[in-house]
Enzyme design. Structure first.
Site, PDB file in Angstrom:
ATOM      1  NE  ARG A 111      -2.586   0.712   3.560  1.00  0.00           N
ATOM      2  CZ  ARG A 111      -3.381   1.224   4.471  1.00  0.00           C
ATOM      3  NH1 ARG A 111      -4.679   1.226   4.260  1.00  0.00           N
ATOM      4  NH2 ARG A 111      -2.929   1.720   5.581  1.00  0.00           N
ATOM      5  CG  ASP A 122       5.621  -2.857  10.319  1.00  0.00           C
ATOM      6  OD1 ASP A 122       6.428  -3.366   9.520  1.00  0.00           O
ATOM      7  OD2 ASP A 122       5.252  -1.671  10.255  1.00  0.00           O
ATOM      8  CG  ASP A 155       1.971  -2.330   9.270  1.00  0.00           C
ATOM      9  OD1 ASP A 155       2.178  -3.529   8.978  1.00  0.00           O
ATOM     10  OD2 ASP A 155       2.067  -1.409   8.440  1.00  0.00           O
ATOM     11  CB  THR A 214      -1.783   7.145  -3.402  1.00  0.00           C
ATOM     12  OG1 THR A 214      -1.176   5.839  -3.451  1.00  0.00           O
ATOM     13  CG2 THR A 214      -0.829   8.171  -4.008  1.00  0.00           C
TER      14      THR A 214
HETATM   15  C1  PRP Z   1      -1.469  -4.144   4.649  1.00  0.00           C
HETATM   16  C2  PRP Z   1      -2.355  -5.363   4.809  1.00  0.00           C
HETATM   17  C3  PRP Z   1      -3.152  -5.340   3.546  1.00  0.00           C
HETATM   18  C4  PRP Z   1      -3.321  -3.884   3.270  1.00  0.00           C
HETATM   19  C5  PRP Z   1      -4.701  -3.501   3.679  1.00  0.00           C
HETATM   20  O1  PRP Z   1      -0.402  -4.422   3.836  1.00  0.00           O
HETATM   21  O2  PRP Z   1      -1.652  -6.552   4.961  1.00  0.00           O
HETATM   22  O3  PRP Z   1      -2.509  -5.984   2.451  1.00  0.00           O
HETATM   23  O4  PRP Z   1      -2.357  -3.193   4.079  1.00  0.00           O
HETATM   24  O5  PRP Z   1      -4.954  -2.199   3.371  1.00  0.00           O
HETATM   25  P1  PRP Z   1      -5.982  -1.760   2.243  1.00  0.00           P
HETATM   26  O6  PRP Z   1      -7.236  -2.527   2.477  1.00  0.00           O
HETATM   27  O7  PRP Z   1      -6.155  -0.279   2.542  1.00  0.00           O
HETATM   28  O8  PRP Z   1      -5.374  -1.999   0.904  1.00  0.00           O
HETATM   29  P2  PRP Z   1       0.790  -3.374   3.575  1.00  0.00           P
HETATM   30  O9  PRP Z   1       0.536  -2.588   2.344  1.00  0.00           O
HETATM   31  O10 PRP Z   1       1.071  -2.599   4.822  1.00  0.00           O
HETATM   32  O11 PRP Z   1       1.981  -4.308   3.189  1.00  0.00           O
HETATM   33  P3  PRP Z   1       2.732  -5.440   4.025  1.00  0.00           P
HETATM   34  O12 PRP Z   1       1.731  -6.555   4.245  1.00  0.00           O
HETATM   35  O13 PRP Z   1       3.813  -5.826   3.089  1.00  0.00           O
HETATM   36  O14 PRP Z   1       3.218  -4.846   5.307  1.00  0.00           O
HETATM   37  N1  URA Z   2      -2.896  -2.440   7.051  1.00  0.00           N
HETATM   38  C1  URA Z   2      -2.592  -2.844   8.308  1.00  0.00           C
HETATM   39  O1  URA Z   2      -1.680  -3.652   8.492  1.00  0.00           O
HETATM   40  N2  URA Z   2      -3.321  -2.350   9.327  1.00  0.00           N
HETATM   41  C2  URA Z   2      -4.324  -1.483   9.145  1.00  0.00           C
HETATM   42  O2  URA Z   2      -4.961  -1.062  10.141  1.00  0.00           O
HETATM   43  C3  URA Z   2      -4.612  -1.055   7.844  1.00  0.00           C
HETATM   44  C4  URA Z   2      -3.888  -1.564   6.814  1.00  0.00           C
END
Ligand code: PRP
Ligand code: URA
Length: 209
Positions: free
Chosen positions: A104, A203, A200, A108
């Site tokens: 993400r 993380d 997150d 944006t």
């Molecule tokens: C997080 C989560 C989803 C996304 C959700 O991933 O695991 O994939 O955000 O958000 P959305 O519904 O607004 O798209 P992130 O982009 O933080 O990546 P990561 O899993 O690699 O940490």
């Molecule tokens: N992605 C995450 O990991 N946590 C949130 O709350 C939203 C998006």
């Protein structure tokens, strides 16, 4: 709510509460996600069709049920979806896996693809998309679009936590895709994080913050 199944099993709810706690260790968080993954897998596969086959027990021949059709595909959205995968594979060890790499953009909130690898015959299989968090749903919508571009027709989505905004977006974009979630939270904050949420997910699973 149409197209949304909230898994309110007490064990799921209990484990989710433990995961939300900001003091939960990385090890504990990962283990709980694994355990909830198993329980959610049980729910999302509840209505899989069965067929009768003849087997032979030590005593006699019998007709017995087994899951019909091709092996299903589990499709984790990286990174956090990977944390779900292990528990699900415990229950469906012969499932195929499609990895969907999306992150993400923090400004944006749009999903950016960096990896996609699915079985060649993915179009003929049930695909269960995995991601613990459904926030704006930009990631889920993009992942499902990618699968549909490969002609996949039978798709389910499983998450741990969903925001009402994400459910609305995903249901509007892909009304054919049913959502399984352990909880629907209050709202998204200005940074697109689910409130109260659990922070997150990536993380917390991998200890990167
Ligand atoms: C997080 C989560 C989803 C996304 C959700 O991933 O695991 O994939 O955000 O958000 P959305 O519904 O607004 O798209 P992130 O982009 O933080 O990546 P990561 O899993 O690699 O940490
Ligand atoms: N992605 C995450 O990991 N946590 C949130 O709350 C939203 C998006």
């Amino acid at each position: 709510m149409e197209g949304v199944i909230v898994v309110d099993h007490p064990l799921v709810q209990h484990k989710l509460t433990l995961m939300r706690d900001k003091n939960r260790s990385t090890k504990g968080f990962r283990q709980l996600l694994n355990e909830i993954g198993r329980l959610l897998c049980y729910e999302v596969t509840r209505d899989l069709p069965l067929e009768m086959v003849e087997i032979e027990t030590p005593l006699t021949k019998m007709q017995a049920p087994r899951v019909a059709g091709k092996k299903l595909v589990l499709a984790p959205i990286l990174r956090a979806g990977e944390g779900f995968l292990e528990g699900m594979l415990d229950l469906v060890p012969s499932a195929r896996v499609a990895h969907i790499g999306l992150y993400r953009d923090p400004e944006t909130l749009k999903a950016v693809e960096y990896y996609f690898k699915a079985p060649p015959d993915v179009a003929e299989r049930l695909v269960i998309v995995l991601d613990p968090m459904l926030a704006t749903a930009n990631s889920a919508v993009a992942a499902i679009e990618r699968l549909k571009a490969r002609d996949v027709k039978d798709i389910r989505f499983v998450c741990l936590l969903a925001a009402p905004e994400g459910i609305k977006h995903l249901r509007e974009a892909h009304p054919d895709v049913t959502i399984w979630t352990a909880a629907i939270d209050s709202h998204l904050n200005d940074h697109g994080y689910i409130v109260p949420g659990l922070g997150d997910a990536g993380d917390r699973i991998y200890g990167t913050k």
